[in-house]
Motif scaffolding. Sequence first.
Motif, PDB file in Angstrom:
ATOM      1  N   ASP A 167      54.212  79.946  23.140  1.00 23.86           N
ATOM      2  CA  ASP A 167      52.887  79.775  23.752  1.00 23.86           C
ATOM      3  C   ASP A 167      52.097  78.666  23.061  1.00 23.86           C
ATOM      4  OD1 ASP A 167      53.486  81.847  25.448  1.00 23.86           O
ATOM      5  OD2 ASP A 167      52.499  83.370  24.221  1.00 23.86           O
ATOM      6  N   LYS A 168      52.205  78.603  21.750  1.00 23.05           N
ATOM      7  CA  LYS A 168      51.490  77.562  21.019  1.00 23.05           C
ATOM      8  C   LYS A 168      52.027  76.176  21.371  1.00 23.05           C
ATOM      9  CE  LYS A 168      50.197  76.015  16.403  1.00 23.05           C
ATOM     10  NZ  LYS A 168      50.319  76.236  14.933  1.00 23.05           N
ATOM     11  N   ALA A 169      53.343  76.062  21.513  1.00 27.58           N
ATOM     12  CA  ALA A 169      53.920  74.768  21.898  1.00 27.58           C
ATOM     13  C   ALA A 169      53.426  74.334  23.271  1.00 27.58           C
ATOM     14  CB  ALA A 169      55.444  74.850  21.873  1.00 27.58           C
ATOM     15  N   ASN A 170      53.339  75.267  24.203  1.00 27.22           N
ATOM     16  CA  ASN A 170      52.812  74.937  25.533  1.00 27.22           C
ATOM     17  C   ASN A 170      51.355  74.512  25.465  1.00 27.22           C
ATOM     18  OD1 ASN A 170      54.811  75.556  27.886  1.00 27.22           O
ATOM     19  ND2 ASN A 170      55.107  77.249  26.470  1.00 27.22           N
ATOM     20  N   LEU A 171      50.556  75.246  24.692  1.00 26.95           N
ATOM     21  CA  LEU A 171      49.143  74.894  24.560  1.00 26.95           C
ATOM     22  C   LEU A 171      48.974  73.535  23.883  1.00 26.95           C
ATOM     23  CD1 LEU A 171      47.635  78.346  23.522  1.00 26.95           C
ATOM     24  CD2 LEU A 171      47.359  77.179  25.712  1.00 26.95           C
ATOM     25  N   SER A 172      49.773  73.271  22.868  1.00 25.34           N
ATOM     26  CA  SER A 172      49.689  71.981  22.177  1.00 25.34           C
ATOM     27  C   SER A 172      50.067  70.841  23.109  1.00 25.34           C
ATOM     28  CB  SER A 172      50.602  71.986  20.945  1.00 25.34           C
ATOM     29  OG  SER A 172      50.202  72.975  20.021  1.00 25.34           O
ATOM     30  N   THR A 173      51.074  71.066  23.952  1.00 23.74           N
ATOM     31  CA  THR A 173      51.467  70.035  24.917  1.00 23.74           C
ATOM     32  C   THR A 173      50.368  69.798  25.936  1.00 23.74           C
ATOM     33  OG1 THR A 173      53.797  70.634  24.644  1.00 23.74           O
ATOM     34  CG2 THR A 173      53.207  69.389  26.611  1.00 23.74           C
ATOM     35  N   ASN A 174      49.760  70.883  26.429  1.00 21.98           N
ATOM     36  CA  ASN A 174      48.658  70.726  27.386  1.00 21.98           C
ATOM     37  C   ASN A 174      47.482  70.003  26.759  1.00 21.98           C
ATOM     38  OD1 ASN A 174      50.066  72.053  29.411  1.00 21.98           O
ATOM     39  ND2 ASN A 174      49.273  74.060  28.864  1.00 21.98           N
ATOM     40  N   HIS A 175      47.189  70.341  25.510  1.00 13.12           N
ATOM     41  CA  HIS A 175      46.074  69.660  24.840  1.00 13.12           C
ATOM     42  C   HIS A 175      46.387  68.180  24.632  1.00 13.12           C
ATOM     43  CE1 HIS A 175      42.695  68.960  22.208  1.00 13.12           C
ATOM     44  NE2 HIS A 175      43.513  68.552  21.250  1.00 13.12           N
ATOM     45  N   ALA A 176      47.622  67.892  24.238  1.00 15.73           N
ATOM     46  CA  ALA A 176      48.007  66.486  24.077  1.00 15.73           C
ATOM     47  C   ALA A 176      47.913  65.740  25.398  1.00 15.73           C
ATOM     48  CB  ALA A 176      49.424  66.394  23.511  1.00 15.73           C
ATOM     49  N   GLY A 177      48.289  66.416  26.494  1.00 15.79           N
ATOM     50  CA  GLY A 177      48.152  65.791  27.804  1.00 15.79           C
ATOM     51  C   GLY A 177      46.705  65.532  28.162  1.00 15.79           C
ATOM     52  N   ASN A 178      45.826  66.476  27.847  1.00 15.20           N
ATOM     53  CA  ASN A 178      44.406  66.275  28.122  1.00 15.20           C
ATOM     54  C   ASN A 178      43.833  65.125  27.290  1.00 15.20           C
ATOM     55  OD1 ASN A 178      44.385  68.390  29.936  1.00 15.20           O
ATOM     56  ND2 ASN A 178      43.769  69.907  28.416  1.00 15.20           N
ATOM     57  N   GLU A 179      44.217  65.080  26.019  1.00 14.71           N
ATOM     58  CA  GLU A 179      43.759  63.978  25.173  1.00 14.71           C
ATOM     59  C   GLU A 179      44.281  62.645  25.683  1.00 14.71           C
ATOM     60  OE1 GLU A 179      41.741  64.046  22.407  1.00 14.71           O
ATOM     61  OE2 GLU A 179      41.313  66.125  22.937  1.00 14.71           O
ATOM     62  N   LEU A 180      45.512  62.634  26.157  1.00 17.72           N
ATOM     63  CA  LEU A 180      46.075  61.406  26.710  1.00 17.72           C
ATOM     64  C   LEU A 180      45.309  60.969  27.952  1.00 17.72           C
ATOM     65  CD1 LEU A 180      48.277  59.215  26.834  1.00 17.72           C
ATOM     66  CD2 LEU A 180      49.683  60.838  28.117  1.00 17.72           C
ATOM     67  N   LEU A 181      44.976  61.916  28.829  1.00 18.72           N
ATOM     68  CA  LEU A 181      44.237  61.573  30.042  1.00 18.72           C
ATOM     69  C   LEU A 181      42.849  61.038  29.706  1.00 18.72           C
ATOM     70  CD1 LEU A 181      45.192  64.490  32.446  1.00 18.72           C
ATOM     71  CD2 LEU A 181      46.146  62.190  32.337  1.00 18.72           C
ATOM     72  N   VAL A 182      42.210  61.610  28.700  1.00 13.62           N
ATOM     73  CA  VAL A 182      40.907  61.088  28.268  1.00 13.62           C
ATOM     74  C   VAL A 182      41.051  59.643  27.794  1.00 13.62           C
ATOM     75  CG1 VAL A 182      39.087  61.328  26.528  1.00 13.62           C
ATOM     76  CG2 VAL A 182      39.935  63.340  27.715  1.00 13.62           C
ATOM     77  N   ALA A 183      42.108  59.383  27.021  1.00 10.40           N
ATOM     78  CA  ALA A 183      42.340  58.017  26.545  1.00 10.40           C
ATOM     79  C   ALA A 183      42.633  57.067  27.708  1.00 10.40           C
ATOM     80  CB  ALA A 183      43.490  58.001  25.545  1.00 10.40           C
ATOM     81  N   VAL A 184      43.396  57.534  28.701  1.00  8.81           N
ATOM     82  CA  VAL A 184      43.709  56.693  29.860  1.00  8.81           C
ATOM     83  C   VAL A 184      42.440  56.377  30.647  1.00  8.81           C
ATOM     84  CG1 VAL A 184      44.893  56.640  32.084  1.00  8.81           C
ATOM     85  CG2 VAL A 184      46.098  57.446  30.061  1.00  8.81           C
ATOM     86  N   VAL A 185      41.620  57.384  30.895  1.00 11.71           N
ATOM     87  CA  VAL A 185      40.372  57.160  31.634  1.00 11.71           C
ATOM     88  C   VAL A 185      39.474  56.194  30.877  1.00 11.71           C
ATOM     89  CG1 VAL A 185      38.265  58.266  32.466  1.00 11.71           C
ATOM     90  CG2 VAL A 185      40.471  59.364  32.837  1.00 11.71           C
ATOM     91  N   SER A 186      39.370  56.385  29.562  1.00  7.14           N
ATOM     92  CA  SER A 186      38.548  55.486  28.760  1.00  7.14           C
ATOM     93  C   SER A 186      39.064  54.051  28.819  1.00  7.14           C
ATOM     94  CB  SER A 186      38.519  55.981  27.309  1.00  7.14           C
ATOM     95  OG  SER A 186      37.793  55.098  26.483  1.00  7.14           O
TER      96      SER A 186
END
Length: 398
Positions: A167-186
Amino acid sequence: TLVLVPVMYYIQEEYSRRLLKLFKKSNAKSAVGILLILSFTFVTGTPGATAGAYSSESVDAAIITLDSAMDLALKNNPSIKTMNERIEQANLLANKAWAILLPNLSANASWTRNDQEVSFGVPGEDGSMMNTIIQEQNASHYGVDASVTLFNARAYPLLKYAYLNVDKANLSTNHAGNELLVAVVSAYYQVESANNAVELAYETLKNAQEFLRLTEGMKKVGQATRIDLLRAESQVLDAQNMLANAQDAVRATKTVLTALIDISVPFRITKPDRYQPVSTELETLLELAWNQRRDLQSMRLSVEMAERLRQDLLYQWIPNFTLNYGWQWNSSAGFGGDESSWKVDVTASWSILEGGARRADYLTQKSEIRVAQNDLKQLELDIHEEIERNLVALNRNK
């Protein structure tokens, strides 16, 4: 340039001489300025006529929208691929954790060449001697062993830990994806801002060039000084530097965006839509963060995982029970007269004292729990500060 400009200057001079004859000097100067503006506007054309010459984007480049950029990032970014592999590894570790409860099976075989055969006679029931071989010159052996855990108290915390890790690995991947999307939008909006800066710099350069031509013309008729001309030339140089810096900014921001979405072909972006915040109330945003932030949920799992490891150390004081089965075949029957044999047994193991190492591990794990709780508290404070700071910046920018 070779024909039209000299003609326009000649026309201006002719009109100037005629105006000087017809009007007073002050009125003539105003008329000359108007004529210069009209003539230079006619020569240079409209501001957008040659804007493409300063564009930093190829017309034939692929068009990337904001949505497609985010999709490409999630698909191509190496960091996301690595996080997906972490999820796969966590699932495999969870499967491995079941080994503590699942049966074990092994087989063995051997062949031995002895220097001689050993046998001796044993009297039978009828009084005759029976030759019994206890060592063959060419001896072979085969066996099968199986065991299954009947009870192991450590299985529960270890299995729970393994699935929490998934579960932690899935959450970490989702968080990394969200951080990546924020960086892409920026990065995407930075490219858009740089493109707007190029357009502004080009218009500034056009205006500076127009002003320089106007100043040159007015200086010829005595309405501008050498200082005015130098000032106009300085404005052109400043505008050229501004345009070059803006074009460099486009290339730099596109380099960042290219690295995030991992695309190798030339591209250009479209004008993005304006996003509206989900809320501008601090309490609402904090509640959303406590419930939806993947990094916060992952940190909570870290606290629970540390607790499971503490339980595992406690359960090591509980006895384990195992059921064992063994079967073997020997080429020599021996005294029993049967070449094959089997056995079943139940074993219990209880580790009572290990020189104090287990107690030290237990106290260390309790410290790890406190560390995880402190990290969770610090993350909550950081999230609160981040949301409040960004909300202030949002309201200020509005």
